[in-house]
Every structure is written in structure tokens, then in C-alpha cells.
Design a protein around this motif. Structure first.
Motif, mmCIF file in Angstrom:
data_model
loop_
_atom_site.group_PDB
_atom_site.id
_atom_site.type_symbol
_atom_site.label_atom_id
_atom_site.label_comp_id
_atom_site.label_asym_id
_atom_site.label_seq_id
_atom_site.Cartn_x
_atom_site.Cartn_y
_atom_site.Cartn_z
ATOM 1 N N ASN A 91 64.075 12.915 -33.339
ATOM 2 C CA ASN A 91 63.304 11.478 -32.264
ATOM 3 C C ASN A 91 61.990 12.053 -32.147
ATOM 4 O OD1 ASN A 91 63.548 9.769 -29.864
ATOM 5 N ND2 ASN A 91 64.968 9.366 -31.137
ATOM 6 N N GLY A 92 61.128 11.929 -33.145
ATOM 7 C CA GLY A 92 59.973 12.725 -32.679
ATOM 8 C C GLY A 92 59.864 14.209 -33.208
ATOM 9 N N THR A 93 58.206 14.837 -32.813
ATOM 10 C CA THR A 93 58.509 16.731 -33.772
ATOM 11 C C THR A 93 58.957 17.191 -31.956
ATOM 12 O OG1 THR A 93 56.363 15.932 -33.672
ATOM 13 C CG2 THR A 93 57.104 16.318 -35.772
ATOM 14 N N ASP A 94 58.395 16.336 -31.501
ATOM 15 C CA ASP A 94 59.433 16.774 -29.772
ATOM 16 C C ASP A 94 60.426 17.642 -29.240
ATOM 17 O OD1 ASP A 94 56.582 16.377 -28.624
ATOM 18 O OD2 ASP A 94 57.154 14.612 -27.884
ATOM 19 N N GLN A 95 61.244 16.627 -30.271
ATOM 20 C CA GLN A 95 62.468 16.602 -30.360
ATOM 21 C C GLN A 95 62.852 17.967 -31.442
ATOM 22 O OE1 GLN A 95 66.071 13.920 -32.288
ATOM 23 N NE2 GLN A 95 66.528 14.129 -30.014
ATOM 24 N N ALA A 230 54.240 5.350 -33.320
ATOM 25 C CA ALA A 230 54.311 6.552 -32.134
ATOM 26 C C ALA A 230 55.696 5.427 -31.328
ATOM 27 C CB ALA A 230 53.333 6.534 -31.546
ATOM 28 N N GLY A 231 55.595 4.579 -31.344
ATOM 29 C CA GLY A 231 57.032 4.083 -30.406
ATOM 30 C C GLY A 231 58.504 3.803 -31.076
ATOM 31 N N LEU A 232 57.988 4.241 -32.470
ATOM 32 C CA LEU A 232 60.041 4.137 -32.558
ATOM 33 C C LEU A 232 60.274 5.540 -32.771
ATOM 34 C CD1 LEU A 232 59.257 1.139 -36.012
ATOM 35 C CD2 LEU A 232 60.460 1.461 -33.754
ATOM 36 N N ARG A 233 59.329 6.374 -32.165
ATOM 37 C CA ARG A 233 59.913 7.866 -31.940
ATOM 38 C C ARG A 233 61.064 8.877 -33.971
ATOM 39 N NH1 ARG A 233 57.680 9.533 -30.712
ATOM 40 N NH2 ARG A 233 58.569 11.523 -29.657
ATOM 41 N N VAL A 234 59.467 9.062 -34.517
ATOM 42 C CA VAL A 234 60.389 9.891 -35.932
ATOM 43 C C VAL A 234 59.167 10.520 -36.124
ATOM 44 C CG1 VAL A 234 59.923 7.804 -37.506
ATOM 45 C CG2 VAL A 234 61.219 9.185 -38.386
#
Ligand code: PMP
Length: 367
Positions: A91-95, A230-234
Motif C-alpha cells: 500500500n505504497g512503498t511506505d508499507q 499517489a492517491g491510490l497507494r501502490v
């Protein structure tokens, strides 16, 4: 009796998120506000993605997404000539950064990072009871030999960012190869390439290819930046299958929404679009450089879609004045580089408006 929060929360530097467009519109009573603070792609995603979102994104939302992200993993694998088992989605590279620390960092172990760098590395390591060894930038670049030398018996991960955030500086192939040759194979190397697509072809390092040779390397990329999602988080990670299956063990089920998975597939099917975006950004970047040079304003040469510019001692006032004029930028004080501001390169019309406003405000405070 008070609630007992975990102690690491108190060690964490405060993350000051970018201001929102609506907030600034309301605060300063403005009709137009431009967000140039979070390095998003202001051109947006490709037309095919926009069409999908408009026409059919709502289908099947009553069902959970494919927890294993099969279609998008297969697509990434075919684009890069690897196997789906070498790919993890987040859910984004953050995750994924968080999952990496969860998998590798124990209490009292550490990770090596540059200082300053992207805040999430530190946050994810502290959350696991670990600590961070911070190596200051040298001439605004990651000091990779020093980072490699700082690895000690307690080190589990070395985080590198290419291009770097917040400076926009790059890592050369030579720096990368020297470092890989030195680091012991029981230390995980994370190459965070969130802005990879903005690099010119000659500046790109084939880190995906290196994951076949180095089983302690993971490459992180994202659809948030050049792909405009960015708004979709992948985001995704590519590594040897041992790393990926370890990460999968702690990955939450259904961590990437069905719309995000589908749009990422469409974005990759039209991946030529990101080269157009890169070329447009390169052209606009030259415009920024040209104006800054003419005005005698220093800046850091950027390999990404943002520029770190020296705005001087009155940086806070300049950033505030820009806000009043409808431009949200990121003050260096929030990024560990006081006296500078980071500005995202936008579409030509907005860039022109920004440069005009910035130069006027800069001159007012620096005359
Ligand atoms: N790495 C770096 C260096 C970034 O700047 C960002 C976004 N600010 C990320 C990772 C996270 O990206 P995503 O949207 O994929 O979580």
C-alpha cells in the motif's frame, strides 16, 4: 492512571506532512492554490488510467481485492524479466519499508541511513525496537563509503535512496557496485527508487538485474510518482524469492485495493507515458535552473521531479509568503536542511507562475 504508549513513539522526529490545497485556500481566501510540496506528478496518470477510473473503476467493489495481487505481479514480472515470486506489492512503498523492518530488525539492532533522508526508514526501524545510525550527507549526496563502513555487528539493513529525497542527488553505478562488493551478504540493502523513472537512461542502475546476483538486495519502486497514482497507494518491491516470501508472511491480507491493482496494470501497459513525463520534467527543470542561475540563487542539481533551492535565512518568511500567493512548497526546516526549500516541478504554466512569484518574494527578502 495514564495509558502507556510505547517509548519509541517519543523518540520519533515529528513528521510534518505537506499542507493541503483546501486548507490553504480557506486560510488565505484564495481561488487557486498549487501544491508543489509532495513531489506528485502534476500531469496526472496516463489517459488510459484516467478512462478506466472514470468508466469502470467502481465495478466489483463489493468484493475484496485479490490478496496476492496476481495480475499486477505477473505484469511487473513480465516487464522486468523476473518471476512473480520475486515481486511484492504494498500500500505504497511506505508499507513495504515497514514490512522490511518488521521482518529484519529486532530490539537493539540497527539500520544505517543517510541524514537527512526519507523519514519512514527511521520510523519503521524504531517501531521494531531498533535504532538508526545516521550518516550525514556529503555535498548533499549520500556518503555511501561511510555508510558502508558504519555497518556493525548489530546492523540489519542499509537504506539507500536513488534519486535521493530531499536533495534529488543520484547514486552512480560505480558507487553502488563498490558498496555491494563491500557489504556482507547478511545485511539487507534496500534501494529505494521511488523516483527511478525520472532518471535519464544513462543514469539508471539496473538494480532489478542485480537482485538476481545479490540475494541481500531489494529494489523498491512505486506508482505514486512518475505514474501519477499517489492517491491510490501502490508500490512494489523486487528481490530474491527468499526475501519476498519472508515479507509475504507478515503482509496484511488485501493490502492493495482492487482499483489500485487494476490501474497499476493499465499504467504498466502504457509505460511509455512515464518517459514522456520524464522528458517534460527535464525540460521544465532546465527552466528552473536557468532562472535560478540568472538570479544568482543556488540549488542542488536534481535527478528527480523536485529541486532543493537555497532560499537563505529568511526561508520561513519566504515559504509563508509563497503560501499567501497560493504556492505550497516544503520548507527545508521540515526536511533537515534549513535555509533551503524543496519545490516539486509542475506543469509549465504553474512553473512559470511559481518562478515569477518566487523570484519576486526572494528578492524582497534578500535585497
Ligand atoms: N521513498 C521515497 C524516497 C519517497 O520520497 C516516497 C514518497 N514521499 C516514498 C518512498 C513512498 O512512496 P509511496 O507513495 O509508494 O508510499
Amino acid at each position: 492512571m495514564t495509558l502507556k504508549f510505547k517509548p519509541w513513539l517519543n523518540q520519533l522526529p515529528e513528521y510534518v506532512a505537506g499542507r493541503t490545497i483546501e486548507e490553504i485556500k480557506k486560510k488565505y481566501n484564495l481561488e487557486n492554490v498549487y501544491k508543489l510540496a509532495s513531489n506528485e506528478n502534476i500531469f496526472g496518470p496516463c489517459r488510459q488510467v484516467k478512462d478506466f477510473i472514470k468508466n469502470s473503476a467502481g465495478q466489483d467493489v463489493n468484493y475484496y481485492p485479490d490478496s496476492d495481487c496476481r495480475e499486477i505481479r505477473g505484469k511487473i514480472a513480465s516487464v522486468f524479466g523476473i518471476l512473480p515470486e520475486n515481486v511484492i506489492l504494498g500500500n505504497g512503498t511506505d508499507q513495504i519499508i515497514e514490512m522490511i523492518c518488521d521482518c529484519f530488525v529486532n530490539d537493539d539492532e540497527n539500520v544505517v541511513i543517510a541524514d537527512p533522508t526519507f523519514l519512514i526508514y527511521e520510523k519503521a526501524a524504531l517501531k521494531c525496537g531498533g535504532s538508526v545510525i545516521k550518516i550525514p550527507l556529503k555535498d548533499f549526496r549520500q556518503d555511501i563509503p561511510k555508510m558502508a563502513d558504519s555497518v556493525n555487528a548489530g546492523t540489519r539493513i542499509l537504506f539507500l535512496t536513488n534519486p535521493h529525497n530531499p536533495t534529488g542527488a543520484n547514486i552512480t553505478k560505480g558507487e553502488f557496485e563498490n558498496m555491494m562488493g563491500k557489504i556482507s551478504s547478511d545485511i539487507l540493502i534496500v534501494m529505494d527508487e521511488a523516483y527511478y523513472e525520472y532518471l535519464s537512461e544513462g543514469d539508471k542502475i539496473d538494480t532489478v538485474g542485480y537482485t538476481k546476483k545479490y540475494l541481500n538486495l531489494i529494489t523498491l519502486r512505486t506508482f505514486s510518482k512518475a505514474y501519477g497514482l499517489a492517491g491510490l497507494r501502490v508500490g512494489y518491491g523486487i528481490a530474491g524469492s527468499d526475501i519476498i516470501s519472508g515479507l509475504n508472511k507478515i503482509r496484511l491480507p488485501f493490502n492493495v485495493s482492487s482499483i489500485a491493482q487494476k490501474t497499476a496494470v493499465i499504467a504498466l501497459e502504457n509505460k511509455g507515458y512515464v518517459n514522456d513525463i520524464r522528458d517534460k520534467i527535464l525540460k521544465e527543470k532546465e527552466k528552473f535552473y536557468c532562472v535560478f542561475k540568472t538570479e544568482g540563487i543556488s540549488f542542488i542539481k536534481s535527478y528527480s521531479n523536485f529541486i532543493l533551492v537555497r532560499s537563505g535565512e529568511k526561508n520561513t518568511e519566504i515559504v509563508e509568503e509563497l503560501l499567501r500567493n497560493g504556492f505550497i512548497v516544503r520548507p527545508g526546516e521540515n526536511l533537515g536542511i534549513p535555509g533551503y526549500m524543496r519545490v516539486t516541478i509542475s506543469i509549465p504554466e504553474i512553473n512559470d507562475k511559481f518562478l515569477k512569484a518566487f523570484i519576486k518574494i526572494y528578492k524582497n527578502y534578500n535585497s
